[in-house]
Scaffold this active site. Structure first.
Site, short mmCIF file in Angstrom:
data_model
loop_
_atom_site.label_atom_id
_atom_site.label_comp_id
_atom_site.label_asym_id
_atom_site.label_seq_id
_atom_site.Cartn_x
_atom_site.Cartn_y
_atom_site.Cartn_z
N SER A 1 0.87 -1.17 0.00
CA SER A 1 0.00 0.00 0.00
C SER A 1 0.90 1.21 0.00
O SER A 1 2.08 1.11 0.36
CB SER A 1 -0.84 -0.04 1.28
OG SER A 1 -1.44 1.22 1.50
N TYR B 1 -2.47 -0.92 10.20
CA TYR B 1 -2.47 -1.28 8.77
C TYR B 1 -1.15 -0.85 8.13
O TYR B 1 -0.52 -1.63 7.41
CB TYR B 1 -3.66 -0.61 8.08
CG TYR B 1 -3.77 -0.87 6.60
CD1 TYR B 1 -4.31 -2.06 6.11
CD2 TYR B 1 -3.35 0.08 5.66
CE1 TYR B 1 -4.42 -2.29 4.73
CE2 TYR B 1 -3.47 -0.13 4.30
CZ TYR B 1 -4.01 -1.32 3.84
OH TYR B 1 -4.12 -1.54 2.48
P1 NAP Z 1 -11.43 -6.09 0.38
O1 NAP Z 1 -12.41 -5.65 -0.63
O2 NAP Z 1 -11.67 -5.77 1.81
O3 NAP Z 1 -11.15 -7.64 0.23
C1 NAP Z 1 -10.30 -8.28 1.14
C2 NAP Z 1 -10.35 -9.76 0.95
O4 NAP Z 1 -9.54 -10.35 1.97
C3 NAP Z 1 -11.74 -10.34 1.09
O5 NAP Z 1 -11.91 -11.34 0.12
C4 NAP Z 1 -11.72 -10.94 2.48
O6 NAP Z 1 -12.56 -12.06 2.62
C5 NAP Z 1 -10.27 -11.37 2.60
N1 NAP Z 1 -9.94 -11.52 4.01
C6 NAP Z 1 -9.97 -10.57 4.98
N2 NAP Z 1 -9.67 -11.13 6.17
C7 NAP Z 1 -9.46 -12.45 5.95
C8 NAP Z 1 -9.12 -13.55 6.77
N3 NAP Z 1 -9.00 -13.42 8.10
N4 NAP Z 1 -8.97 -14.76 6.21
C9 NAP Z 1 -9.14 -14.93 4.88
N5 NAP Z 1 -9.45 -13.93 4.04
C10 NAP Z 1 -9.61 -12.70 4.57
O7 NAP Z 1 -9.99 -5.45 0.08
P2 NAP Z 1 -9.31 -4.95 -1.28
O8 NAP Z 1 -9.48 -3.50 -1.34
O9 NAP Z 1 -9.69 -5.83 -2.42
O10 NAP Z 1 -7.78 -5.19 -0.89
C11 NAP Z 1 -6.98 -6.23 -1.42
C12 NAP Z 1 -5.54 -5.93 -1.05
O11 NAP Z 1 -5.13 -4.69 -1.64
C13 NAP Z 1 -5.30 -5.77 0.44
O12 NAP Z 1 -4.06 -6.34 0.77
C14 NAP Z 1 -5.26 -4.28 0.64
O13 NAP Z 1 -4.52 -3.93 1.78
C15 NAP Z 1 -4.60 -3.84 -0.64
N6 NAP Z 1 -4.85 -2.43 -1.02
C16 NAP Z 1 -6.08 -2.04 -1.44
C17 NAP Z 1 -6.27 -0.72 -1.84
C18 NAP Z 1 -7.61 -0.23 -2.32
O14 NAP Z 1 -7.72 0.96 -2.66
N7 NAP Z 1 -8.63 -1.06 -2.42
C19 NAP Z 1 -5.20 0.20 -1.81
C20 NAP Z 1 -3.96 -0.24 -1.35
C21 NAP Z 1 -3.79 -1.57 -0.97
P3 NAP Z 1 -14.04 -11.91 3.24
O15 NAP Z 1 -14.75 -11.01 2.26
O16 NAP Z 1 -14.53 -13.30 3.27
O17 NAP Z 1 -13.85 -11.28 4.59
#
Ligand code: NAP
Length: 245
Positions: A153, A166
């Site tokens: 991130s 985080y």
């Molecule tokens: P998201 O929509 O919250 O999706 C997160 C995923 O992780 C979900 O499928 C969730 O499953 C799974 N997860 C969470 N806790 C878990 C656990 N204890 N065991 C197994 N699975 C778990 O997040 P996202 O935005 O797609 O983010 C994906 C990655 O990109 C992350 O590493 C995040 O830090 C990074 N990121 C995102 C952004 C952004 O703007 N979106 C920016 C920078 C970095 P459930 O739905 O079943 O809980």
């Protein structure tokens, strides 16, 4: 890296595990890898979400995926070893591992950090990734050319006020990537990290509730970097930090 164009069959015959494959960026990556020929192992917490992704992949006629329901918060080293044994028996090797699942945790001033919630974030975002990688390295080494991608991130590269656990976890992720990449130098396994950048997902909406999600890139739009790092075009790239946007 939005301009990278992947060959249609870039990932043909490859087996790739994606964590957090049920929603957001992980869901898009799983579908995109399958679309480019990979058999995808969908790991996540909520089985219904994984099944929905499974159905999308099956309906599209891409290679049949596998589902691994696992809560990264509670999983033990034995759980990961058992999973690695199953992958070894079923597929013989693993070509790719996308560490994508993460917890955002609570945002707020340093002196308000709740220690049990800090420990949850570090467990899911750091310790679970160490255990998963440890268990899977032997099967990754069985592949002719394997790729491990960690998800970082912007707050894992430059600290920012109020991003608390985080941000700490994402700095740890970058450190883990660099340490492992150095150890893998000159081997068939490469290790890199991606900062997705602002992307339209549930996590982003939770972090920025006032933002208009339609101003953001969708998970599908940021996939070129993920494809690049999973496919053979990046086979010489190790220990690098990428920005998906
Ligand atoms: P998201 O929509 O919250 O999706 C997160 C995923 O992780 C979900 O499928 C969730 O499953 C799974 N997860 C969470 N806790 C878990 C656990 N204890 N065991 C197994 N699975 C778990 O997040 P996202 O935005 O797609 O983010 C994906 C990655 O990109 C992350 O590493 C995040 O830090 C990074 N990121 C995102 C952004 C952004 O703007 N979106 C920016 C920078 C970095 P459930 O739905 O079943 O809980």
């Amino acid at each position: 890296m939005l301009e990278y164009q992947a060959a249609k069959d870039l990932l043909k015959g490859k087996t790739i595990l994606v964590t957090g494959a049920g929603a957001g960026i992980g869901r898009a990556a799983a579908i995109e890898f399958a679309k480019h020929g990979a058999t995808v192992i969908l790991l996540g917490k909520t089985v219904k979400k994984l099944e929905a992704v499974y159905d999308v992949i099956e309906l599209a006629g891409y290679p049949t995926p596998a589902i691994v329901p696992l809560d990264l918060k509670g999983a033990t080293e034995q759980n990961y070893r058992d999973m690695a044994d199953t992958i070894s028996e079923q597929f013989g090797h693993l070509d790719g591992l996308l560490h994508n699942a993460s917890l955002l945790g609570a945002l707020g001033p340093f002196e308000h950090i709740d220690i049990p919630s800090l420990e949850d974030v570090l467990k899911v975002n750091v310790t679970a990734q160490v255990m998963l990688t440890k268990a899977l390295l032997p099967v990754l080494r069985q592949a002719p050319n394997a790729s491990i991608i960690f998800t970082s991130s912007s707050v894992g590269r430059q600290g920012r006020a109020y991003w608390g656990p985080y941000a700490f976890s994402k700095f740890a992720t970058e450190g883990m990537m660099q340490v492992l990449a150095h150890e893998c130098d000159g081997t068939s396994v490469r290790v890199n990290s991606i900062n997705p950048g602002a992307t339209r997902t549930e996590m982003r909406a939770k972090a920025y509730p006032a933002e208009n999600p339609f101003d953001l890139k969708t998970p599908e739009e940021i996939m070129p970097t993920y494809l690049y790092l999973m496919g053979q075009d990046s086979s010489e790239i190790n220990g690098q930090q990428f920005n998906a946007q």
